[in-house]
Motif scaffolding. Sequence first.
Motif, PDB file in Angstrom:
ATOM      1  N   ALA A 151      16.486   2.869   5.373  1.00  0.00           N
ATOM      2  CA  ALA A 151      16.249   3.427   4.039  1.00  0.00           C
ATOM      3  C   ALA A 151      15.336   2.528   3.215  1.00  0.00           C
ATOM      4  O   ALA A 151      14.447   3.010   2.504  1.00  0.00           O
ATOM      5  N   LEU A 152      15.547   1.220   3.302  1.00  0.00           N
ATOM      6  CA  LEU A 152      14.706   0.299   2.540  1.00  0.00           C
ATOM      7  C   LEU A 152      13.265   0.326   3.051  1.00  0.00           C
ATOM      8  O   LEU A 152      12.315   0.353   2.264  1.00  0.00           O
ATOM      9  N   ARG A 153      13.111   0.331   4.348  1.00  0.00           N
ATOM     10  CA  ARG A 153      11.754   0.353   4.896  1.00  0.00           C
ATOM     11  C   ARG A 153      11.042   1.654   4.554  1.00  0.00           C
ATOM     12  O   ARG A 153       9.885   1.653   4.138  1.00  0.00           O
ATOM     13  N   ILE A 154      11.749   2.771   4.718  1.00  0.00           N
ATOM     14  CA  ILE A 154      11.127   4.071   4.457  1.00  0.00           C
ATOM     15  C   ILE A 154      10.735   4.214   2.995  1.00  0.00           C
ATOM     16  O   ILE A 154       9.623   4.610   2.673  1.00  0.00           O
ATOM     17  N   THR A 155      11.653   3.890   2.095  1.00  0.00           N
ATOM     18  CA  THR A 155      11.342   4.072   0.668  1.00  0.00           C
ATOM     19  C   THR A 155      10.235   3.120   0.207  1.00  0.00           C
ATOM     20  O   THR A 155       9.376   3.502  -0.591  1.00  0.00           O
ATOM     21  N   ARG A 156      10.221   1.892   0.696  1.00  0.00           N
ATOM     22  CA  ARG A 156       9.169   0.957   0.309  1.00  0.00           C
ATOM     23  C   ARG A 156       7.802   1.419   0.808  1.00  0.00           C
ATOM     24  O   ARG A 156       6.807   1.400   0.068  1.00  0.00           O
ATOM     25  N   GLU A 157       7.748   1.842   2.062  1.00  0.00           N
ATOM     26  CA  GLU A 157       6.456   2.261   2.610  1.00  0.00           C
ATOM     27  C   GLU A 157       6.026   3.612   2.051  1.00  0.00           C
ATOM     28  O   GLU A 157       4.826   3.886   1.961  1.00  0.00           O
ATOM     29  N   CYS A 158       6.983   4.431   1.657  1.00  0.00           N
ATOM     30  CA  CYS A 158       6.624   5.696   1.025  1.00  0.00           C
ATOM     31  C   CYS A 158       5.944   5.451  -0.322  1.00  0.00           C
ATOM     32  O   CYS A 158       5.029   6.193  -0.707  1.00  0.00           O
ATOM     33  N   ILE A 159       6.393   4.430  -1.038  1.00  0.00           N
ATOM     34  CA  ILE A 159       5.717   4.077  -2.292  1.00  0.00           C
ATOM     35  C   ILE A 159       4.272   3.666  -2.007  1.00  0.00           C
ATOM     36  O   ILE A 159       3.335   4.075  -2.703  1.00  0.00           O
ATOM     37  N   GLN A 160       4.061   2.885  -0.961  1.00  0.00           N
ATOM     38  CA  GLN A 160       2.704   2.484  -0.604  1.00  0.00           C
ATOM     39  C   GLN A 160       1.848   3.688  -0.207  1.00  0.00           C
ATOM     40  O   GLN A 160       0.660   3.754  -0.550  1.00  0.00           O
ATOM     41  N   LEU A 161       2.444   4.636   0.502  1.00  0.00           N
ATOM     42  CA  LEU A 161       1.701   5.828   0.912  1.00  0.00           C
ATOM     43  C   LEU A 161       1.346   6.706  -0.283  1.00  0.00           C
ATOM     44  O   LEU A 161       0.394   7.488  -0.218  1.00  0.00           O
ATOM     45  N   GLY A 221       0.292   5.382  -2.961  1.00  0.00           N
ATOM     46  CA  GLY A 221      -0.769   4.674  -3.662  1.00  0.00           C
ATOM     47  C   GLY A 221      -0.295   4.168  -5.010  1.00  0.00           C
ATOM     48  O   GLY A 221       0.906   3.980  -5.253  1.00  0.00           O
ATOM     49  N   ALA A 222      -1.240   3.986  -5.930  1.00  0.00           N
ATOM     50  CA  ALA A 222      -0.920   3.397  -7.232  1.00  0.00           C
ATOM     51  C   ALA A 222       0.094   4.213  -8.010  1.00  0.00           C
ATOM     52  O   ALA A 222       0.940   3.660  -8.723  1.00  0.00           O
ATOM     53  N   ILE A 223       0.068   5.541  -7.858  1.00  0.00           N
ATOM     54  CA  ILE A 223       0.996   6.385  -8.624  1.00  0.00           C
ATOM     55  C   ILE A 223       2.441   6.118  -8.230  1.00  0.00           C
ATOM     56  O   ILE A 223       3.367   6.307  -9.022  1.00  0.00           O
ATOM     57  N   GLY A 224       2.660   5.669  -6.989  1.00  0.00           N
ATOM     58  CA  GLY A 224       4.014   5.410  -6.529  1.00  0.00           C
ATOM     59  C   GLY A 224       4.714   4.300  -7.275  1.00  0.00           C
ATOM     60  O   GLY A 224       5.944   4.204  -7.261  1.00  0.00           O
ATOM     61  N   TYR A 225       3.944   3.445  -7.949  1.00  0.00           N
ATOM     62  CA  TYR A 225       4.511   2.315  -8.686  1.00  0.00           C
ATOM     63  C   TYR A 225       4.814   2.654 -10.147  1.00  0.00           C
ATOM     64  O   TYR A 225       5.322   1.823 -10.881  1.00  0.00           O
ATOM     65  N   THR A 226       4.480   3.865 -10.558  1.00  0.00           N
ATOM     66  CA  THR A 226       4.709   4.251 -11.951  1.00  0.00           C
ATOM     67  C   THR A 226       6.138   4.726 -12.161  1.00  0.00           C
ATOM     68  O   THR A 226       6.784   5.241 -11.244  1.00  0.00           O
ATOM     69  N   HIS A 227       6.627   4.580 -13.377  1.00  0.00           N
ATOM     70  CA  HIS A 227       7.990   5.005 -13.709  1.00  0.00           C
ATOM     71  C   HIS A 227       8.144   6.520 -13.609  1.00  0.00           C
ATOM     72  O   HIS A 227       9.227   7.027 -13.318  1.00  0.00           O
TER      73      HIS A 227
END
Length: 381
Positions: A327-337, A339-345
């Motif tokens: 779960a940690l790996r999938i959710t972290r890499e999904c944020i990277q996939l 892109g920048a929008i994945g880091y927004t609130h």
Amino acid sequence: MNAEDQGGDIATLLRDSARDFAAGERDHGAMRARAWHPALPGFDAAAFAQMQALGWRGMLVAEAQGGAGLGLREAAAVAQELGRSLLGEPFVATAVLPVTALLHAAVQPQAGALLGDVASGAATLALAWQEQAASIAVDAIRTEARREGNGFVISGRKGWVAGGAAATAFLVSARIDEGVGVLHVPRDAPGVHVSNTWQTDGTPSIAVALDHVAVKADALMAAPAHGRAVLAQALDAATVAASAELLGVAHEAFDMTLAYMRTRVQFGQPIGSFQALQHKAVDLLVQRELAAAVLDEALAAFTDDACTGPERSRVASRCKARCSDAALRITRECIQLHGAIGYTHECDIGLYLKRALVLSAWLGNAAQHRRRHVELAAAGE
């Protein structure tokens, strides 16, 4: 049809029902609004009440006591779908962990009566067992229950009580004589002080301080001779259910990311057509399916009467370690996939990472469970 097939059919029906329920209750905007809000309970109270109406909160309670008489496989099916919608808190913490403890302690008549209150909705319980973040051992406690008159006086402090925000009472583990007992303590009992800290996903983590709390003799749910075993069995079952919720979180994060990759266009084509990103997505899919296979193995062990307690503990630790890592790996890499929008609130994918962080730590993180698995395997040899 054998019992295992019938159980699988019920689990499938419950999964479908939970999916429909989650689709109607999912509101990530409301989730953001109540996160870290001191005047709100930190969970969706209306959805939690609806779970009671659906019978989920008493699903493990026997039919004779007003429950559905179902098992861990069915509870895990519901937990997984609630994980996909981020509505899981505090289902496992109140409907699986304390209920399983009472089921194993039901030689005490008062435990059976309390289970009836859980099934009817008259009581919502949380298990207050942990005192040290670095230890998941059930006997790593200093809380004491001293015999006094016709009852006990309890003193100590419990931390990280999941589901505590919704609880009307706590099941408290404490040292009694030479053993460990489990006692029923109402939230509003004199000497009980409940405080709240916030977790990464904005849900509350409850600490319970007990300052010479007096309870009657019938508050004892699990006697000192059996308390360790009762707690161990309850924690193992909840560990598997929490793993199912983690899998649901990972499943939804992955599906959301695939949908994003099909619609996000870069250099004139969807980013999902880029071979490097396809390879990464396949790798995440493999991690998800491995976690699902280990969860199925754990659920099979918990429905196999021939499986011993230590064997179930070992497979529960294997399941939690695998599902936490996945779960940690999938959710972290999904944020990277994303892109920048994945880091927004405002992007929902971040909510799934935060929930995975909380669930992966609850009841022991992957490292703690790998260490426990090795210790149990060595003891078995």
